[in-house]
Design a protein around this motif. Structure first.
Motif, PDB file in Angstrom:
ATOM      1  N   ARG A 172      -3.865   2.604   1.883  1.00 17.27           N
ATOM      2  CA  ARG A 172      -3.009   3.466   1.302  1.00 17.27           C
ATOM      3  C   ARG A 172      -2.300   4.723   2.163  1.00 17.27           C
ATOM      4  O   ARG A 172      -3.164   5.380   2.699  1.00 17.27           O
ATOM      5  CB  ARG A 172      -3.625   4.160   0.166  1.00 17.27           C
TER       6      ARG A 172
ATOM      7  N   GLU B 257      -2.029  -1.296  -0.288  1.00 17.85           N
ATOM      8  CA  GLU B 257      -1.778  -2.743   0.405  1.00 17.85           C
ATOM      9  C   GLU B 257      -2.840  -3.327   0.911  1.00 17.85           C
ATOM     10  O   GLU B 257      -4.108  -2.841   1.684  1.00 17.85           O
ATOM     11  CB  GLU B 257      -1.008  -2.225   1.674  1.00 17.85           C
TER      12      GLU B 257
ATOM     13  N   SER C  90      -2.224  -9.516   5.902  1.00 16.33           N
ATOM     14  CA  SER C  90      -0.765  -9.131   5.333  1.00 16.33           C
ATOM     15  C   SER C  90       0.476  -9.354   6.626  1.00 16.33           C
ATOM     16  O   SER C  90      -0.073  -9.320   7.775  1.00 16.33           O
ATOM     17  CB  SER C  90      -0.776  -7.811   4.863  1.00 16.33           C
TER      18      SER C  90
END
Length: 126
Positions: A39, A46, A61
């Motif tokens: 964060r 995320e 990601s």
């Protein structure tokens, strides 16, 4: 009480590397899916990376793929996140989290995770 403890954060220049560790107590990581989340100030949490129980499924990601590598050492009950080519936008509080899954794949969905650490701060200077 289950504890997940992150370490390895710090201040690094852009392009540098850090290795985060997530150590567990009173919780066996060998049958858990582990995730790393972050964060950044003013931003939503995320999901960064996840590894399943066998280590055969790993998710990253789009923002960190190719730069970060997740791994696990079940003998030491520790999961690692190797972060290379760090960018200022990687600056955030990084958390590890764990849950016991009933499926094989890794997951970046935070609602899956039942146990969370307190986080370790990563600051990347430009």
């Amino acid at each position: 009480e289950v504890q997940l403890v992150e370490s390895g954060g710090g201040l690094v220049q852009a392009g540098g590397s850090l290795r985060l560790s997530c150590a567990a107590s009173r919780f066996g990581l060998d049958d858990a899916t582990i995730g790393w989340f972050r964060r950044a100030p003013g931003k939503a949490r995320e999901g960064v990376s996840s590894i399943n129980t066998s280590g055969g499924s790993k998710y990253y990601s789009d923002s960190v793929g190719g730069r970060f590598t997740i791994s696990r050492d079940d003998a030491s009950n520790t999961v690692y996140l190797q972060m290379n080519s760090l960018k200022p936008e990687d600056t955030a509080l990084y958390y590890c989290a764990a849950f016991h899954p009933n499926y094989e794949l890794a997951s970046l969905a935070p609602y899956e995770y039942s146990h969370w650490g307190q986080g370790t701060q990563v600051i990347v200077s430009s």
